[in-house]
Motif scaffolding. Structure first.
Motif, PDB file in Angstrom:
ATOM      1  N   TYR A 174      -3.045   0.699  -4.665  1.00 29.76           N
ATOM      2  CA  TYR A 174      -4.408   0.899  -4.440  1.00 29.76           C
ATOM      3  C   TYR A 174      -5.120   1.864  -5.333  1.00 29.76           C
ATOM      4  O   TYR A 174      -4.549   2.195  -6.351  1.00 29.76           O
ATOM      5  CB  TYR A 174      -4.301   1.786  -2.964  1.00 29.76           C
ATOM      6  CG  TYR A 174      -3.715   3.015  -3.203  1.00 29.76           C
ATOM      7  CD1 TYR A 174      -4.021   4.099  -3.570  1.00 29.76           C
ATOM      8  CD2 TYR A 174      -2.356   3.089  -2.599  1.00 29.76           C
ATOM      9  CE1 TYR A 174      -3.444   5.540  -4.002  1.00 29.76           C
ATOM     10  CE2 TYR A 174      -1.583   4.520  -2.679  1.00 29.76           C
ATOM     11  CZ  TYR A 174      -1.869   5.521  -3.199  1.00 29.76           C
ATOM     12  OH  TYR A 174      -1.304   6.745  -3.365  1.00 29.76           O
ATOM     13  N   LEU A 200       0.792  -0.972  -0.011  1.00 35.32           N
ATOM     14  CA  LEU A 200      -0.104  -0.022   0.025  1.00 35.32           C
ATOM     15  C   LEU A 200       0.785   1.268  -0.071  1.00 35.32           C
ATOM     16  O   LEU A 200       0.570   2.248  -0.710  1.00 35.32           O
ATOM     17  CB  LEU A 200      -1.016  -0.007   1.217  1.00 35.32           C
ATOM     18  CG  LEU A 200      -2.164   0.996   1.161  1.00 35.32           C
ATOM     19  CD1 LEU A 200      -3.152   0.764   0.210  1.00 35.32           C
ATOM     20  CD2 LEU A 200      -2.604   1.134   2.392  1.00 35.32           C
ATOM     21  N   ALA A 252      -6.569   5.898   2.014  1.00 35.95           N
ATOM     22  CA  ALA A 252      -5.522   4.919   1.651  1.00 35.95           C
ATOM     23  C   ALA A 252      -4.319   4.718   2.431  1.00 35.95           C
ATOM     24  O   ALA A 252      -3.238   4.214   1.873  1.00 35.95           O
ATOM     25  CB  ALA A 252      -5.580   4.812  -0.063  1.00 35.95           C
ATOM     26  N   SER A 291      -3.047   9.116   0.734  1.00 38.05           N
ATOM     27  CA  SER A 291      -1.942   8.316   0.549  1.00 38.05           C
ATOM     28  C   SER A 291      -0.780   9.188   1.483  1.00 38.05           C
ATOM     29  O   SER A 291      -0.723  10.273   1.540  1.00 38.05           O
ATOM     30  CB  SER A 291      -1.514   7.481  -0.313  1.00 38.05           C
ATOM     31  OG  SER A 291      -1.121   8.274  -1.537  1.00 38.05           O
ATOM     32  N   VAL A 319      -8.135  10.452  -3.330  1.00 36.73           N
ATOM     33  CA  VAL A 319      -7.517   9.157  -2.711  1.00 36.73           C
ATOM     34  C   VAL A 319      -6.268   9.846  -1.870  1.00 36.73           C
ATOM     35  O   VAL A 319      -5.280  10.149  -2.217  1.00 36.73           O
ATOM     36  CB  VAL A 319      -7.045   8.201  -3.378  1.00 36.73           C
ATOM     37  CG1 VAL A 319      -6.570   6.987  -3.037  1.00 36.73           C
ATOM     38  CG2 VAL A 319      -8.272   7.473  -4.356  1.00 36.73           C
ATOM     39  N   ARG A 328     -13.774   5.247   4.175  1.00 33.28           N
ATOM     40  CA  ARG A 328     -14.398   6.171   2.884  1.00 33.28           C
ATOM     41  C   ARG A 328     -15.379   7.246   3.380  1.00 33.28           C
ATOM     42  O   ARG A 328     -16.203   6.534   4.156  1.00 33.28           O
ATOM     43  CB  ARG A 328     -14.768   5.395   1.542  1.00 33.28           C
ATOM     44  CG  ARG A 328     -13.444   4.899   1.187  1.00 33.28           C
ATOM     45  CD  ARG A 328     -13.655   3.343   1.339  1.00 33.28           C
ATOM     46  NE  ARG A 328     -14.836   2.474   0.967  1.00 33.28           N
ATOM     47  CZ  ARG A 328     -15.393   1.418   1.710  1.00 33.28           C
ATOM     48  NH1 ARG A 328     -14.543   0.996   2.759  1.00 33.28           N
ATOM     49  NH2 ARG A 328     -16.348   0.861   1.411  1.00 33.28           N
TER      50      ARG A 328
END
Length: 332
Positions: free
Chosen positions: A10, A5, A82, A30, A28, A123
């Protein structure tokens, strides 16, 4: 899993919903740490035990991207956490924000809010009714506990990576005012498992402690390493930890006997949170990832509908999962 990840393995899948809006944004989030050569930095044993938090936080692979909108637009922001371990306490200053859905789908009605916390894997869908001016989507730090005191004090890498809010995205709202978007259509009536019979009740305990050899982790003393377990056992792919019947509802009490939060994820079936911090949750709240706070307890109900087979449940701080905090479940 945490290494994969953190390296970018992802993505997001969007199931469209007929909500009138000017724009649909998928965000998203990260994080990543790079070495001086621009490669992924090595992760130390203490960082793995705490759960890594990258030095750089990205939105769709970018550092602090910029977005534009006109005043009076209604936008749908689909935000995915993520990050392998980082919690996100989100705020968007200067804008009207309503929660439209969490994890698995729509709420019956949008709920106005000023901040929203996402554990790793959570989410949310947010309705943003834009107002003129510049705004910043920020992620404030979240105290998810640490290993302080377990082994006589803190070690390097204990605790979150920063105490300062992180700017994720900037929004510039200028121009002519957009037409009124109109009311938001009502969402579905959410199923409430508290009205259904319970076939079984179980307790799962998430724990960290000292293990003797054989466990992945960081050395704390001669021949000793940290263990990450559920019900006192590290993950074993050959063992079946829970057996359930398809078509039944079960109540699971998730306890945490460690000084760190553990977000619990059950593959295949969502969970309805029924009590947390000793209090009943008034309206049905359905999640794929349920945070179990340090030394805390959360009760959920699960409808094991439709699918037979074998799957897993685990801590969604993915370093903890990799270190053994995972179990197997068979539905038949």
């Amino acid at each position: 899993m945490a290494d994969q990840l953190a390296a970018g393995l992802y993505g997001a899948i969007v199931v469209k919903d007929p909500v009138p809006m000017a724009r649909d944004r998928v965000l998203v989030v990260s994080d990543i740490t790079l070495d001086d050569s621009g490669n992924l930095a090595e992760v130390s044993p203490p960082q793995r035990m705490m759960g890594r938090e990258g030095e750089t936080v990205l939105v769709n692979g970018q550092v602090r991207p910029q977005a534009t909108a006109a005043p009076g637009e209604r936008e749908l922001w689909r935000v995915v956490n993520a990050c392998p371990s980082r919690y996100l306490r989100l705020t968007l200053d200067g804008q009207t924000v309503r929660l439209l859905g969490r994890d698995i789908g729509r709420l019956p009605e949008p709920v106005e809010l000023t901040e929203m916390t996402l554990a790793p894997g959570n989410r949310v869908e947010l309705l943003v009714d834009t107002r003129e001016g510049a705004s910043t989507l920020t992620a404030a730090p979240v105290d998810r506990g640490s290993m302080d005191g377990m082994m006589g004090g803190a070690m390097p890498g204990d605790g979150p990576g920063t105490d300062e809010p992180i700017e994720l995205l900037t929004l510039e709202v200028t121009g002519d005012r957009a037409a009124d978007a109109g009311p938001v259509p009502p969402g579905p009536v959410l199923r409430d498992l508290r009205e259904e019979p319970v076939a079984a009740r179980r307790t799962l305990d998430f724990a960290m402690g000292m293990g003797m050899g054989g466990m992945m982790g960081g050395m704390r003393g001669p021949g000793q390493m940290m263990s990450f377990t559920i019900d006192g056992r590290p993950f074993d792919a050959e063992r079946t930890d829970q057996r359930v019947r398809v078509g039944t509802v079960e109540e699971w009490t998730l306890t945490n006997s460690s000084p760190m939060d553990h977000p619990m994820h059950l593959h295949v079936w969502p969970m309805q949170v029924v009590t947390e911090a000793g209090r009943e949750v008034a309206a049905p709240r359905w999640l794929d990832v349920v945070n179990v706070p340090a030394f805390g307890e959360v009760t959920v109900r699960v409808a094991f509908d439709d699918f037979a087979g074998r799957t897993v449940y685990h801590c969604h701080i993915l370093d903890h999962e990799d270190l053994g905090m995972m179990g197997t479940l068979e539905a038949r």
